[in-house]
Structures are given as structure tokens and as C-alpha cells.
Design a protein around this motif. Structure first.
Motif, PDB file in Angstrom:
ATOM      1  N   ASP A 112       0.813  -1.213   0.000  1.00 32.41           N
ATOM      2  CA  ASP A 112       0.000   0.000   0.000  1.00 32.41           C
ATOM      3  C   ASP A 112       0.853   1.273   0.000  1.00 32.41           C
ATOM      4  N   TRP A 113       2.153   1.159   0.266  1.00 36.31           N
ATOM      5  CA  TRP A 113       3.005   2.345   0.240  1.00 36.31           C
ATOM      6  C   TRP A 113       4.241   2.194  -0.632  1.00 36.31           C
ATOM      7  N   ILE A 114       4.678   0.963  -0.923  1.00 37.01           N
ATOM      8  CA  ILE A 114       5.791   0.764  -1.855  1.00 37.01           C
ATOM      9  C   ILE A 114       5.214   0.607  -3.248  1.00 37.01           C
ATOM     10  N   LEU A 115       5.556   1.539  -4.128  1.00 38.21           N
ATOM     11  CA  LEU A 115       5.028   1.529  -5.483  1.00 38.21           C
ATOM     12  C   LEU A 115       5.869   0.664  -6.426  1.00 38.21           C
TER      13      LEU A 115
ATOM     14  N   GLY B  41       5.216   8.815   0.707  1.00 38.94           N
ATOM     15  CA  GLY B  41       5.649   9.337   2.000  1.00 38.94           C
ATOM     16  C   GLY B  41       4.633   9.010   3.081  1.00 38.94           C
ATOM     17  N   GLY B  42       5.086   8.906   4.308  1.00 40.86           N
ATOM     18  CA  GLY B  42       4.232   8.509   5.416  1.00 40.86           C
ATOM     19  C   GLY B  42       3.459   9.640   6.051  1.00 40.86           C
ATOM     20  N   ASP B  43       3.571  10.846   5.527  1.00 36.85           N
ATOM     21  CA  ASP B  43       2.909  11.987   6.161  1.00 36.85           C
ATOM     22  C   ASP B  43       1.497  12.235   5.629  1.00 36.85           C
ATOM     23  N   GLY B  44       1.017  11.352   4.731  1.00 35.66           N
ATOM     24  CA  GLY B  44      -0.333  11.496   4.208  1.00 35.66           C
ATOM     25  C   GLY B  44      -0.451  12.471   3.049  1.00 35.66           C
ATOM     26  N   SER B  45       0.655  13.077   2.627  1.00 37.94           N
ATOM     27  CA  SER B  45       0.607  14.062   1.548  1.00 37.94           C
ATOM     28  C   SER B  45       0.515  13.416   0.172  1.00 37.94           C
TER      29      SER B  45
END
Length: 98
Positions: A11-14, A75-79
Motif C-alpha cells: 500500500d506504500w511501496i510503489l 511518503g508517510g505523512d499522508g501528503s
């Protein structure tokens, strides 16, 4: 093979979706040959293990050379910012006795 969806990171590594990490395994047997890239410590440890197996463990086959991979991730900041980063020491290129 490390598959990022199998470890819940898809879900976060593209990219990449997976990569070949490889690995080293096993104990190093006496006598150690030149292609095993053994340290002097491993050579002595293996020799002592041969003479007194219960007192000293065998040396182990471990990574001696690693290469990086580049990863594209959110990025983990939701941006939603996409980042490309190179991570060192991710792929085993060579094994040896240590």
C-alpha cells in the motif's frame, strides 16, 4: 524473493513490487577452501571446531558483499508525495565464512 504485498507493504511501496534478496546459509566445514572468502578468524574457529567440536561452534556462511536497490514509495505523512530512495545492503551478491 521478497514480495512486498505478502508482507503488507504494497500500500506504500510503489516499485519494485518484489525483489530477489538472496541469502546465505549453512555452517562452514573444515577445511575451508579459497572460494569461501573466509576470514582468518573463521579459519581458526573452524580448525578449533574440528579438534574440539563441543567447545566452539562452526563458522557460518553469511553475506560478504551486498548491493543496493532503489525503491519508489509514498511518503508517510499522508501528503501522497512520491519518493525515490536507494537503500544500501539489500541484495546478497556474495557469501563467505565468518
Amino acid at each position: 524473493m521478497v514480495n512486498f504485498s505478502e508482507v503488507g507493504w504494497d500500500d506504500w511501496i510503489l516499485a519494485p513490487r518484489s525483489y530477489d534478496a538472496y541469502y546465505c546459509r549453512g555452517a562452514c566445514q573444515f577445511p575451508l577452501s579459497d572460494h569461501l572468502n573466509a576470514t582468518n578468524h573463521a579459519i581458526i574457529q573452524t580448525l578449533v571446531n574440528e579438534m574440539e567440536p563441543g567447545n566452539v561452534p562452526q563458522s557460518c556462511c553469511i553475506p560478504t558483499e551486498l548491493s543496493p536497490i532503489s525503491m519508489l514509495y509514498l511518503g508517510g505523512d499522508g501528503s501522497g508525495e512520491v519518493t525515490l530512495k536507494t537503500y544500501p545492503d539489500m541484495v546478497v551478491e556474495a557469501c563467505g565464512c565468518r
